[in-house]
Design an enzyme around this catalytic site. Structure first.
Site, PDB file in Angstrom:
ATOM      1  N   LYS A 131      -3.135   6.505 -19.448  1.00 46.08           N
ATOM      2  CA  LYS A 131      -2.357   5.289 -19.739  1.00 46.08           C
ATOM      3  C   LYS A 131      -0.879   5.683 -19.806  1.00 46.08           C
ATOM      4  CE  LYS A 131      -2.999   1.310 -22.803  1.00 46.08           C
ATOM      5  NZ  LYS A 131      -2.901   0.236 -21.828  1.00 46.08           N
TER       6      LYS A 131
HETATM    7  C1  LIG Z   1      -4.309  -1.192 -16.579  1.00 44.86           C
HETATM    8  C2  LIG Z   1      -5.289  -1.493 -17.651  1.00 44.86           C
HETATM    9  N1  LIG Z   1      -6.593  -1.606 -17.332  1.00 44.86           N
HETATM   10  C3  LIG Z   1      -7.519  -1.886 -18.252  1.00 44.86           C
HETATM   11  C4  LIG Z   1      -7.178  -2.075 -19.584  1.00 44.86           C
HETATM   12  C5  LIG Z   1      -8.233  -2.342 -20.592  1.00 44.86           C
HETATM   13  O1  LIG Z   1      -8.413  -1.202 -21.397  1.00 44.86           O
HETATM   14  P1  LIG Z   1      -8.928  -1.305 -22.881  1.00 44.86           P
HETATM   15  O2  LIG Z   1     -10.150  -2.151 -22.843  1.00 44.86           O
HETATM   16  O3  LIG Z   1      -9.229   0.077 -23.275  1.00 44.86           O
HETATM   17  O4  LIG Z   1      -7.846  -1.927 -23.674  1.00 44.86           O
HETATM   18  C6  LIG Z   1      -5.845  -1.983 -19.959  1.00 44.86           C
HETATM   19  C7  LIG Z   1      -5.472  -2.232 -21.348  1.00 44.86           C
HETATM   20  O5  LIG Z   1      -4.865  -1.497 -21.999  1.00 44.86           O
HETATM   21  C8  LIG Z   1      -4.874  -1.664 -18.977  1.00 44.86           C
HETATM   22  O6  LIG Z   1      -3.588  -1.553 -19.315  1.00 44.86           O
END
Ligand SMILES: Cc1ncc(COP(=O)(O)O)c(C=O)c1O
Length: 306
Positions: free
Chosen positions: A157
Site C-alpha cells: 500500500k
Molecule cells: C487500491 C485498494 N484496493 C483495495 C482496497 C481494500 O483493502 P482493505 O479491504 O484492506 O481496506 C483498498 C483500501 O485500502 C485500496 O486502496
C-alpha cells in the site's frame, strides 16, 4: 471525546496540530511511504469501540515495508498497543478511521529507498461513510490501467501508487460515474480506486486472484470468509474479463473505506436488474453486524479499545 485530537508522531502521542513534517521530507516529495486505513466501530449496546482486524492491517503494513525495504520501527504487537493508547487518549465514542503511515523521513534530495531514516506516524479521526453504499454505485471502466507488480507493486500500500488510483477516480467522477474499475495491462479486471471487486455469477462469488495487481484486501478476505461460512457460497478467484461485468447477476466493491458498496451499473449497463442486488444487501447488513462485534463467531476480528 477530548477537545484536542491527538496523533502519534516521532514516538509519542501529541496534538494533531503539532504533528508536522518539513516540505523537504523525502516521502512528501517522492511518495516514498506506505500506509494502512483501519476502521473503528462504536457499539452503543456494548459501550465499546471495536477496531476491525487491527492485527491483519499491521501485518500487511509490515509486508508493505518489506517490499519497500524499510525497517518498520515497531513490531505488530507494539503497533496494536500504540493504536489502542492513541484511541483511548482521544476518547472516541463514535465510528473512527485510523491512518498509520511508515515513511522516509530524511530531508534530502535524491530518489532511492535504501539507507534512509524511516519514521512512523498515525492519526485517528471520527469517520462515517466514504462513498454512498445505499443506492448502488454507477461505475465506469477506467482508461487508466492498474500499475503492474514490477512498476509499483499493488500488494504494497504505497503512497505514491495512489496517483494511479486518483487518475482513475477523477476520470470516473468527471465522466459522471461514482467510481472506477481499473483493468490490468492485459485487459483483465483488477480493482477499484480503493476497493476490491466481487461479482456474483452462476451462483458463485468471483473475484480476481491476488496476482492481478490488486491490493490483497482485508475486507476481501472478510467477504470471502462470510460468504463461504455464512451464505454457503462457493468462492472463485480467477481472471475476469471486462464484459463479464456487463452480464453478471450482482457486482459490489469492498474495502475498509467503502465497506460493502453495491454497484448498480457498469459503463451505463445495469447490473442485474439495476439497483442493489439481494445478495449484496444481505451481505452488507451482515458485514455491519460483524464489524460492530455483534457476531460471536467473528468477534476475534474486533479489538476492544476500552
Ligand atoms: C487500491 C485498494 N484496493 C483495495 C482496497 C481494500 O483493502 P482493505 O479491504 O484492506 O481496506 C483498498 C483500501 O485500502 C485500496 O486502496
Amino acid at each position: 471525546m477530548s477537545d484536542t485530537i491527538y496523533s502519534y508522531f516521532n514516538g509519542e502521542i501529541v496534538p494533531l496540530a503539532d504533528a508536522k513534517i518539513s516540505i523537504l521530507t523525502h516521502a512528501f516529495n517522492y511518495g516514498t511511504a506506505c500506509f494502512e486505513g483501519i476502521r473503528g466501530y462504536w457499539n452503543p449496546e456494548d459501550e465499546q469501540l471495536y477496531l476491525f482486524r487491527l492485527r491483519e492491517h499491521f501485518e500487511r503494513l509490515l509486508g508493505s515495508t518489506k517490499i519497500l525495504g524499510f525497517k518498520l520501527p515497531h513490531t505488530v504487537d507494539e503497533l496494536c498497543t500504540i493504536t489502542r493508547d492513541l484511541v483511548r487518549k482521544n476518547g472516541f465514542r463514535e465510528d473512527i478511521y485510523l491512518r498509520p503511515t511508515c515513511y522516509i523521513s530524511a530531508e534530502v534530495i535524491g530518489v532511492k529507498l535504501n539507507d534512509l531514516p524511516v519514521g512512523f506516524c498515525m492519526y485517528s479521526l471520527p469517520f462515517g461513510a466514504y462513498i454512498d453504499i445505499e443506492k448502488g454505485l454507477k461505475v465506469g471502466v477506467s482508461s487508466w490501467k492498474r500499475i503492474d507488480d514490477n512498476m509499483i507493486p499493488a500488494r504494497a500500500k504505497v503512497a505514491g501508487a495512489y496517483v494511479n488510483s486518483a487518475f482513475a477516480k477523477s476520470e470516473a467522477l468527471l465522466n459522471g460515474f461514482d467510481e472506477a474499475i481499473m483493468l490490468t495491462s492485459e485487459g483483465h479486471v483488477s480493482e477499484g480506486s480503493a476497493e476490491n471487486v466481487f461479482m456474483l455469477a452462476g451462483g458463485k462469488l468471483i473475484t480476481p486472484p491476488v496476482n492481478e495487481n490488486v491490493l490483497v484486501g482485508i475486507t476481501r478476505n472478510t467477504v470471502m470468509r462470510i460468504a463461504r461460512e455464512n451464505f454457503d457460497l462457493e468462492i472463485v478467484e480467477r481472471v475476469i474479463d471486462r464484459t463479464e461485468l456487463y452480464t453478471c447477476d450482482e457486482l459490489f466493491l469492498c474495502g475498509t473505506g467503502a465497506q460493502i458498496a453495491p454497484v448498480s451499473s457498469v459503463d451505463h449497463r445495469p447490473v442485474g436488474e439495476g439497483g442493489v442486488g439481494p445478495f449484496s444487501k444481505k451481505l452488507q447488513q451482515y458485514y455491519f453486524d460483524v464489524v460492530r462485534g455483534k457476531v460471536d463467531k467473528f468477534k476475534e476480528w474486533c479489538t476492544a479499545v476500552y
